[in-house]
Design a protein around this motif. Structure first.
Motif, PDB file in Angstrom:
ATOM      1  N   ALA A  28       0.832  -1.202   0.000  1.00 49.50           N
ATOM      2  CA  ALA A  28       0.000   0.000   0.000  1.00 49.50           C
ATOM      3  C   ALA A  28       0.867   1.253   0.000  1.00 49.50           C
ATOM      4  N   GLY A  32       0.541   3.704  -3.027  1.00 47.86           N
ATOM      5  CA  GLY A  32      -0.048   4.993  -2.661  1.00 47.86           C
ATOM      6  C   GLY A  32       0.923   6.137  -2.733  1.00 47.86           C
ATOM      7  N   PRO A  56      -5.542   1.324  -9.295  1.00 53.83           N
ATOM      8  CA  PRO A  56      -5.807   1.805  -7.931  1.00 53.83           C
ATOM      9  C   PRO A  56      -7.244   2.263  -7.763  1.00 53.83           C
ATOM     10  N   ARG A  61      -7.696   5.421  -2.059  1.00 56.96           N
ATOM     11  CA  ARG A  61      -6.376   6.033  -1.904  1.00 56.96           C
ATOM     12  C   ARG A  61      -6.493   7.438  -1.331  1.00 56.96           C
ATOM     13  N   THR A  64      -7.029   7.314   2.307  1.00 51.91           N
ATOM     14  CA  THR A  64      -5.846   6.876   3.049  1.00 51.91           C
ATOM     15  C   THR A  64      -4.798   7.968   3.119  1.00 51.91           C
ATOM     16  N   THR A  65      -4.551   8.631   1.987  1.00 55.79           N
ATOM     17  CA  THR A  65      -3.439   9.582   1.897  1.00 55.79           C
ATOM     18  C   THR A  65      -3.865  11.029   2.049  1.00 55.79           C
TER      19      THR A  65
END
Length: 356
Positions: A28, A32, A56, A61, A64-65
């Protein structure tokens, strides 16, 4: 037995991790683009993702980021070769930095520009590049900047926005070509722009809301005043927003008893219509009418005669705006930067001494 999942199913981060022989968390991080991993591990994960045709999940994503991996761009007229080339510069830099570009065309309409900014912010773009339709109406851009997303201005600056800005030396360029025409004996010099006023009449430079064009008009009028030419505001023609409008403006000027001996076109779309309309009227360029156009569009070098132009660093304008924005996205926090790129006068065969 082939361990690859069937292509008809959605490949997950876990599938990539399994094939690469690493943990799901490590895969990941690589996929990512965050965290730190060794080069061999990154290579293994990247190869596994390629082999599995991994796509992806952008929503996952971004959750998460905190990043969507997208940059929003709003320009005035994508049919204008100027903006098309600037977009090439933006997308080349964005792609190398791992970002996808979402482009919206404003049609030089502030209401459309405001709606475009709202749409891009709703899509959670990571940053914005905007060529403002009106520098006097930028409250929506102030709000976008206050939202925490980096903003860069392309080709048009703003006195009230403290953000990264990339422009060309428009005033200096206009001064140079105006001096050149005056030195050749021209006194009836027209400047034609798509910018407009409510009554379609130009009076003072502040009538022009587009900063790049206003700087050109200021340069043009300033040199005319230095040369002792009076009333040159009347030679600035606004409202050339379509080919039909431009033809109407040029036709009226060419039929006037006070016909211009030179025309400066504020962009290559206008320049092309000036060229075509003059030819249709049987007026020879440059013997009876000199023509200079901003932007070195492809057509300008293949006409007969080829057209003298102000070559703007259009690709570099887009490229530089994107680089400044990516630097902001990568953590650059110093004060706003203002980059001014130089133009170049390309002399061809459409300019000559003023007719006697």
């Amino acid at each position: 037995m082939d361990q690859n999942p069937p292509r008809s199913t959605s490949v997950t981060v876990a599938d990539v991790a399994r094939k690469a022989g690493v943990s799901k968390a490590t895969a990941a991080r690589v996929l990512g683009g965050y965290g730190t991993v060794s080069d061999p591990v990154r290579d293994a994960v990247t190869a596994a993702a390629r082999a599995l045709d991994y796509r992806p999940n952008e929503l996952a994503r971004s959750m998460t980021t905190g990043r969507s991996g997208t940059i929003g761009v709003v320009v005035g007229d994508i049919e204008n070769p100027f903006f098309s080339l600037a977009m090439r510069g933006i997308t080349d830099v964005a792609r190398q930095a791992g970002f996808t570009v979402i482009l919206i065309n404003s049609g030089e309409d502030v209401a459309v520009e405001k709606a475009a900014i709202r749409t891009l912010l709703a899509k959670r773009v990571d940053g914005l590049i905007v060529s403002p339709a009106k520098e006097s109406n930028v409250d929506h851009l102030q709000e976008a900047a206050r939202s925490g997303r980096p903003l860069a201005l392309l080709d048009r600056g703003s006195e009230t926005l403290d953000v990264d800005t990339v422009i060309a030396d428009d005033r200096h360029a206009a001064e140079g070509i105006t001096r050149r025409l005056i030195a050749l004996g021209h006194r009836r010099i027209a400047y034609i722009t798509a910018c407009d006023t409510p009554d379609h009449v130009f009076r003072v430079p502040s009538d022009v809301n587009t900063g790049s064009v206003r700087r050109r008009v200021e340069g043009f009028l300033g040199v005319c005043r230095e040369a002792g030419l009076q009333g040159m505001e009347g030679w600035v023609r606004v409202g050339a927003i379509t080919p039909d409008h431009t033809r109407g403006i040029v036709s009226a000027m060419l039929q006037s008893s006070e016909r211009p001996t030179a025309i400066i076109a504020s962009d290559s779309v206008i320049g092309l219509e000036v060229f075509k309309t003059s030819r249709a009227a049987g007026i020879a360029i440059p013997d009876e009418l000199s023509l200079v156009s901003f932007h070195d569009a492809d057509w300008t070098s293949v006409t007969s005669p080829p057209v003298t132009v102000v070559r703007q660093p259009v690709y570099r304008l887009g490229e530089t705006a994107a680089k400044l924005l990516v630097e902001r996205l990568n953590g650059y926090e110093a004060s706003a930067r203002r980059v001014v790129l130089q133009t170049e006068l390309i002399e061809r065969a459409s300019v000559a001494d003023a007719p006697a």
